[in-house]
Design a protein around this motif. Structure first.
Motif, PDB file in Angstrom:
ATOM      1  N   LEU A  14       0.811  -1.217   0.000  1.00  0.00           N
ATOM      2  CA  LEU A  14       0.000   0.000   0.000  1.00  0.00           C
ATOM      3  C   LEU A  14       0.846   1.270   0.000  1.00  0.00           C
ATOM      4  O   LEU A  14       1.922   1.321   0.589  1.00  0.00           O
ATOM      5  N   HIS A  15       0.354   2.303  -0.688  1.00  0.00           N
ATOM      6  CA  HIS A  15       0.990   3.620  -0.747  1.00  0.00           C
ATOM      7  C   HIS A  15       0.088   4.624  -0.052  1.00  0.00           C
ATOM      8  O   HIS A  15      -1.125   4.466  -0.061  1.00  0.00           O
ATOM      9  N   LYS A  44      -4.382   4.751   2.842  1.00  0.00           N
ATOM     10  CA  LYS A  44      -3.448   3.832   2.200  1.00  0.00           C
ATOM     11  C   LYS A  44      -4.199   2.947   1.221  1.00  0.00           C
ATOM     12  O   LYS A  44      -5.276   2.446   1.527  1.00  0.00           O
ATOM     13  N   GLY A  45      -3.626   2.769   0.030  1.00  0.00           N
ATOM     14  CA  GLY A  45      -4.241   1.937  -0.990  1.00  0.00           C
ATOM     15  C   GLY A  45      -3.232   1.590  -2.061  1.00  0.00           C
ATOM     16  O   GLY A  45      -2.070   1.976  -1.986  1.00  0.00           O
ATOM     17  N   LYS A  69      -7.689   0.051 -11.291  1.00  0.00           N
ATOM     18  CA  LYS A  69      -8.518  -0.260 -10.128  1.00  0.00           C
ATOM     19  C   LYS A  69      -7.742   0.101  -8.862  1.00  0.00           C
ATOM     20  O   LYS A  69      -6.584  -0.256  -8.720  1.00  0.00           O
ATOM     21  N   LEU A  70      -8.393   0.834  -7.959  1.00  0.00           N
ATOM     22  CA  LEU A  70      -7.801   1.222  -6.693  1.00  0.00           C
ATOM     23  C   LEU A  70      -8.394   0.342  -5.599  1.00  0.00           C
ATOM     24  O   LEU A  70      -9.610   0.178  -5.535  1.00  0.00           O
ATOM     25  N   TYR A  71      -7.532  -0.238  -4.754  1.00  0.00           N
ATOM     26  CA  TYR A  71      -7.948  -1.068  -3.628  1.00  0.00           C
ATOM     27  C   TYR A  71      -7.561  -0.369  -2.325  1.00  0.00           C
ATOM     28  O   TYR A  71      -6.462   0.167  -2.207  1.00  0.00           O
ATOM     29  N   ILE A  84      -7.691  11.565  -6.791  1.00  0.00           N
ATOM     30  CA  ILE A  84      -6.813  10.806  -5.896  1.00  0.00           C
ATOM     31  C   ILE A  84      -5.392  11.009  -6.396  1.00  0.00           C
ATOM     32  O   ILE A  84      -5.136  10.912  -7.596  1.00  0.00           O
ATOM     33  N   GLU A  85      -4.452  11.277  -5.487  1.00  0.00           N
ATOM     34  CA  GLU A  85      -3.047  11.402  -5.870  1.00  0.00           C
ATOM     35  C   GLU A  85      -2.228  10.362  -5.132  1.00  0.00           C
ATOM     36  O   GLU A  85      -2.319  10.248  -3.909  1.00  0.00           O
TER      37      GLU A  85
END
Length: 118
Positions: A14-15, A44-45, A69-71, A84-85
């Motif tokens: 995760l970032h 975090k994702g 796709k963002l998780y 989102i950044e």
């Protein structure tokens, strides 16, 4: 006490991501409208490519080469059209669709569209 363990996304993947709220302001009476962005949340994702199944089942029926796709399993409310950044590489995404997962796993998925870097 909560004794039930819930599955989590691997923390190492995760970032930190920032959510921006975009509003528009007008430059004087009759002036042009311009966007103003303000960072409102951090979570975090991870952003990953869409799978063949995702591409086949997108609710909109269309996609572009920038769709991903963002998780996340953080409890964060993100709406469509928010920005989102990814603070890791500075890439920005526009949220297109919220996808569910299931009632047991806290993970939330979003279809995001990458904004071309300048």
């Amino acid at each position: 006490m909560n004794f039930i363990a819930t599955p989590r996304l691997p923390r190492a993947l995760l970032h930190p991501l920032k959510v921006y709220e975009r509003t528009f302001v007008r430059d004087g009476p009759g002036g042009q409208s311009r966007p103003v962005e303000k960072a409102v949340k951090t979570f975090k994702g991870i952003v990953l490519p869409l799978s063949d199944k995702d591409l086949k089942n997108l609710p909109e029926g269309t996609y572009t080469q920038n769709a991903q796709k963002l998780y996340t399993d953080d409890r964060v409310e993100i709406g469509t059209n928010q920005i989102i950044e990814d603070t890791f590489d500075g890439q920005r995404y526009t949220v297109k669709t919220v996808l569910g997962h299931n009632s047991i796993h806290p993970m939330v998925r979003y279809i995001v569209e990458g904004v071309v870097k300048k």
